[in-house]
Design a protein around this motif. Structure first.
Motif, PDB file in Angstrom:
ATOM      1  N   TRP A  27       3.736  14.851-102.403  1.00 49.36           N
ATOM      2  CA  TRP A  27       4.864  15.218-101.568  1.00 49.36           C
ATOM      3  C   TRP A  27       5.949  15.925-102.385  1.00 49.36           C
ATOM      4  O   TRP A  27       6.148  15.614-103.557  1.00 49.36           O
ATOM      5  N   THR A  28       6.689  16.824-101.737  1.00 52.50           N
ATOM      6  CA  THR A  28       7.861  17.429-102.380  1.00 52.50           C
ATOM      7  C   THR A  28       8.950  16.364-102.516  1.00 52.50           C
ATOM      8  O   THR A  28       8.922  15.344-101.816  1.00 52.50           O
ATOM      9  N   GLU A  29       9.920  16.612-103.379  1.00 54.93           N
ATOM     10  CA  GLU A  29      10.993  15.635-103.617  1.00 54.93           C
ATOM     11  C   GLU A  29      11.785  15.327-102.358  1.00 54.93           C
ATOM     12  O   GLU A  29      12.251  14.205-102.173  1.00 54.93           O
ATOM     13  N   ASP A  30      11.960  16.326-101.493  1.00 58.61           N
ATOM     14  CA  ASP A  30      12.763  16.145-100.277  1.00 58.61           C
ATOM     15  C   ASP A  30      11.899  15.953 -99.026  1.00 58.61           C
ATOM     16  O   ASP A  30      12.363  16.120 -97.908  1.00 58.61           O
ATOM     17  N   ALA A  31      10.642  15.569 -99.221  1.00 59.88           N
ATOM     18  CA  ALA A  31       9.717  15.415 -98.095  1.00 59.88           C
ATOM     19  C   ALA A  31      10.198  14.344 -97.125  1.00 59.88           C
ATOM     20  O   ALA A  31      10.871  13.383 -97.512  1.00 59.88           O
ATOM     21  N   THR A  32       9.818  14.538 -95.861  1.00 58.71           N
ATOM     22  CA  THR A  32      10.127  13.543 -94.837  1.00 58.71           C
ATOM     23  C   THR A  32       8.823  12.976 -94.276  1.00 58.71           C
ATOM     24  O   THR A  32       7.797  13.655 -94.240  1.00 58.71           O
ATOM     25  N   TYR A  33       8.892  11.722 -93.866  1.00 63.38           N
ATOM     26  CA  TYR A  33       7.774  11.038 -93.222  1.00 63.38           C
ATOM     27  C   TYR A  33       8.329  10.361 -91.986  1.00 63.38           C
ATOM     28  O   TYR A  33       9.273   9.565 -92.086  1.00 63.38           O
ATOM     29  N   THR A  34       7.760  10.670 -90.830  1.00 67.69           N
ATOM     30  CA  THR A  34       8.227  10.099 -89.570  1.00 67.69           C
ATOM     31  C   THR A  34       7.032   9.633 -88.762  1.00 67.69           C
ATOM     32  O   THR A  34       6.081  10.385 -88.553  1.00 67.69           O
ATOM     33  N   ASP A  35       7.074   8.371 -88.332  1.00 66.26           N
ATOM     34  CA  ASP A  35       6.092   7.841 -87.396  1.00 66.26           C
ATOM     35  C   ASP A  35       6.828   6.866 -86.483  1.00 66.26           C
ATOM     36  O   ASP A  35       8.053   6.723 -86.607  1.00 66.26           O
ATOM     37  N   PRO A  36       6.154   6.206 -85.539  1.00 67.35           N
ATOM     38  CA  PRO A  36       6.877   5.313 -84.629  1.00 67.35           C
ATOM     39  C   PRO A  36       7.613   4.162 -85.310  1.00 67.35           C
ATOM     40  O   PRO A  36       8.537   3.590 -84.733  1.00 67.35           O
ATOM     41  N   LEU A  37       7.239   3.836 -86.547  1.00 66.13           N
ATOM     42  CA  LEU A  37       7.839   2.698 -87.240  1.00 66.13           C
ATOM     43  C   LEU A  37       8.777   3.076 -88.376  1.00 66.13           C
ATOM     44  O   LEU A  37       9.436   2.217 -88.946  1.00 66.13           O
ATOM     45  N   ALA A  38       8.828   4.361 -88.737  1.00 64.50           N
ATOM     46  CA  ALA A  38       9.624   4.765 -89.895  1.00 64.50           C
ATOM     47  C   ALA A  38      10.090   6.206 -89.757  1.00 64.50           C
ATOM     48  O   ALA A  38       9.434   7.025 -89.131  1.00 64.50           O
ATOM     49  N   ALA A  39      11.224   6.484 -90.378  1.00 62.02           N
ATOM     50  CA  ALA A  39      11.741   7.849 -90.518  1.00 62.02           C
ATOM     51  C   ALA A  39      12.474   7.887 -91.850  1.00 62.02           C
ATOM     52  O   ALA A  39      13.597   7.391 -91.954  1.00 62.02           O
ATOM     53  N   VAL A  40      11.793   8.424 -92.886  1.00 63.38           N
ATOM     54  CA  VAL A  40      12.331   8.354 -94.240  1.00 63.38           C
ATOM     55  C   VAL A  40      12.258   9.710 -94.926  1.00 63.38           C
ATOM     56  O   VAL A  40      11.517  10.600 -94.506  1.00 63.38           O
ATOM     57  N   THR A  41      13.017   9.826 -96.013  1.00 68.77           N
ATOM     58  CA  THR A  41      13.042  11.042 -96.834  1.00 68.77           C
ATOM     59  C   THR A  41      12.925  10.657 -98.298  1.00 68.77           C
ATOM     60  O   THR A  41      13.574   9.699 -98.746  1.00 68.77           O
ATOM     61  N   GLY A  42      12.118  11.401 -99.034  1.00 67.90           N
ATOM     62  CA  GLY A  42      12.034  11.236-100.482  1.00 67.90           C
ATOM     63  C   GLY A  42      10.908  10.333-100.944  1.00 67.90           C
ATOM     64  O   GLY A  42      10.378   9.522-100.185  1.00 67.90           O
ATOM     65  N   HIS A  43      10.566  10.516-102.211  1.00 68.20           N
ATOM     66  CA  HIS A  43       9.431   9.805-102.810  1.00 68.20           C
ATOM     67  C   HIS A  43       9.541   8.294-102.728  1.00 68.20           C
ATOM     68  O   HIS A  43       8.579   7.623-102.341  1.00 68.20           O
ATOM     69  N   GLU A  44      10.678   7.736-103.122  1.00 64.71           N
ATOM     70  CA  GLU A  44      10.824   6.272-103.132  1.00 64.71           C
ATOM     71  C   GLU A  44      10.651   5.690-101.744  1.00 64.71           C
ATOM     72  O   GLU A  44       9.980   4.666-101.566  1.00 64.71           O
ATOM     73  N   SER A  45      11.222   6.333-100.741  1.00 67.56           N
ATOM     74  CA  SER A  45      11.136   5.829 -99.373  1.00 67.56           C
ATOM     75  C   SER A  45       9.726   5.956 -98.814  1.00 67.56           C
ATOM     76  O   SER A  45       9.239   5.057 -98.114  1.00 67.56           O
ATOM     77  N   ILE A  46       9.050   7.048 -99.129  1.00 69.03           N
ATOM     78  CA  ILE A  46       7.666   7.224 -98.669  1.00 69.03           C
ATOM     79  C   ILE A  46       6.773   6.167 -99.318  1.00 69.03           C
ATOM     80  O   ILE A  46       5.963   5.525 -98.641  1.00 69.03           O
ATOM     81  N   ALA A  47       6.943   5.938-100.620  1.00 70.12           N
ATOM     82  CA  ALA A  47       6.159   4.906-101.309  1.00 70.12           C
ATOM     83  C   ALA A  47       6.439   3.527-100.709  1.00 70.12           C
ATOM     84  O   ALA A  47       5.525   2.701-100.587  1.00 70.12           O
ATOM     85  N   ALA A  48       7.681   3.276-100.301  1.00 76.35           N
ATOM     86  CA  ALA A  48       8.035   1.994 -99.688  1.00 76.35           C
ATOM     87  C   ALA A  48       7.364   1.835 -98.323  1.00 76.35           C
ATOM     88  O   ALA A  48       6.931   0.727 -97.967  1.00 76.35           O
ATOM     89  N   VAL A  49       7.266   2.913 -97.553  1.00 79.72           N
ATOM     90  CA  VAL A  49       6.576   2.852 -96.256  1.00 79.72           C
ATOM     91  C   VAL A  49       5.100   2.520 -96.473  1.00 79.72           C
ATOM     92  O   VAL A  49       4.518   1.700 -95.754  1.00 79.72           O
ATOM     93  N   ILE A  50       4.491   3.140 -97.475  1.00 76.28           N
ATOM     94  CA  ILE A  50       3.091   2.865 -97.784  1.00 76.28           C
ATOM     95  C   ILE A  50       2.914   1.389 -98.171  1.00 76.28           C
ATOM     96  O   ILE A  50       2.014   0.709 -97.677  1.00 76.28           O
ATOM     97  N   ALA A  51       3.790   0.896 -99.043  1.00 75.88           N
ATOM     98  CA  ALA A  51       3.721  -0.513 -99.448  1.00 75.88           C
ATOM     99  C   ALA A  51       3.898  -1.428 -98.243  1.00 75.88           C
ATOM    100  O   ALA A  51       3.214  -2.448 -98.120  1.00 75.88           O
ATOM    101  N   GLY A  52       4.790  -1.062 -97.333  1.00 76.06           N
ATOM    102  CA  GLY A  52       5.013  -1.855 -96.132  1.00 76.06           C
ATOM    103  C   GLY A  52       3.781  -1.910 -95.243  1.00 76.06           C
ATOM    104  O   GLY A  52       3.443  -2.960 -94.686  1.00 76.06           O
ATOM    105  N   ALA A  53       3.088  -0.794 -95.113  1.00 75.79           N
ATOM    106  CA  ALA A  53       1.852  -0.766 -94.318  1.00 75.79           C
ATOM    107  C   ALA A  53       0.793  -1.658 -94.958  1.00 75.79           C
ATOM    108  O   ALA A  53       0.078  -2.395 -94.260  1.00 75.79           O
ATOM    109  N   GLN A  54       0.701  -1.615 -96.284  1.00 78.11           N
ATOM    110  CA  GLN A  54      -0.259  -2.463 -96.971  1.00 78.11           C
ATOM    111  C   GLN A  54       0.082  -3.943 -96.788  1.00 78.11           C
ATOM    112  O   GLN A  54      -0.814  -4.769 -96.619  1.00 78.11           O
ATOM    113  N   ASP A  55       1.372  -4.271 -96.807  1.00 78.24           N
ATOM    114  CA  ASP A  55       1.801  -5.666 -96.596  1.00 78.24           C
ATOM    115  C   ASP A  55       1.501  -6.124 -95.170  1.00 78.24           C
ATOM    116  O   ASP A  55       1.157  -7.281 -94.948  1.00 78.24           O
TER     117      ASP A  55
END
Length: 117
Positions: A27-55
Motif C-alpha cells: 500500500w502507498t503511505e496515504d492509502a485508504t481502506y474502507t469496508d462495512p466495519l472500518a474506514a482507515v488511512t495509512g499503513h499502521e491503521s491498515i495493519a491494525a484492521v488486518i490484525a483485528g480481522a485475525q482476532d
C-alpha cells in the motif's frame, strides 16, 4: 506473485513486524481502506484492521475467490475467509482496489457478500 497473492498474504500474516512490512510494500503511505466495519488511512491503521480481522476469526485464513478482473489502475476480486481445510467459507468478500503509478494500492473499497449470522 500477483497483486491478489500479495494482498491475501498480507491479510494472512500473523507476525506484526512482517505484516507491517507487507502492508508498506503493498500500500502507498496515504492509502485508504474502507469496508462495512472500518474506514482507515495509512499503513499502521491498515495493519491494525488486518490484525483485528485475525482476532475476530482465529484459525481462519484468507484465500483468493473466483473473480479477478482489472483495467487501467483498477482491479476487483473476491476473497474467502475460512478455517484451514473447510469446505465452505465463513466470509466472502469483494474488494475493489485503485493502484498508484508505482503499482501499490492507493485505495481499497471492500464489500462483505457473506458473513456469519
Amino acid at each position: 506473485m500477483t497483486l491478489i497473492d500479495r494482498y491475501v498474504a498480507a491479510w494472512n500474516e500473523t507476525d506484526a513486524e512482517a505484516r507491517a512490512k507487507a502492508v508498506a510494500e503493498l500500500w502507498t503511505e496515504d492509502a485508504t481502506y474502507t469496508d462495512p466495519l472500518a474506514a482507515v488511512t495509512g499503513h499502521e491503521s491498515i495493519a491494525a484492521v488486518i490484525a483485528g480481522a485475525q482476532d475476530m476469526f482465529p484459525g481462519c485464513v484468507f484465500t483468493a475467490g473466483e473473480v479477478f478482473d482489472a483495467h487501467h489502475d483498477i482491479a476487483r476480486f473476491t476473497w474467502h475467509l475460512a478455517p484451514s481445510g473447510a469446505a465452505e467459507p465463513l466470509v466472502v468478500g469483494f474488494d475493489v482496489v485503485e493502484l498508484a503509478e508505482d503499482g501499490r494500492i492507493r485505495k481499497v473499497l471492500g464489500f462483505l457478500d457473506k458473513v456469519p449470522a
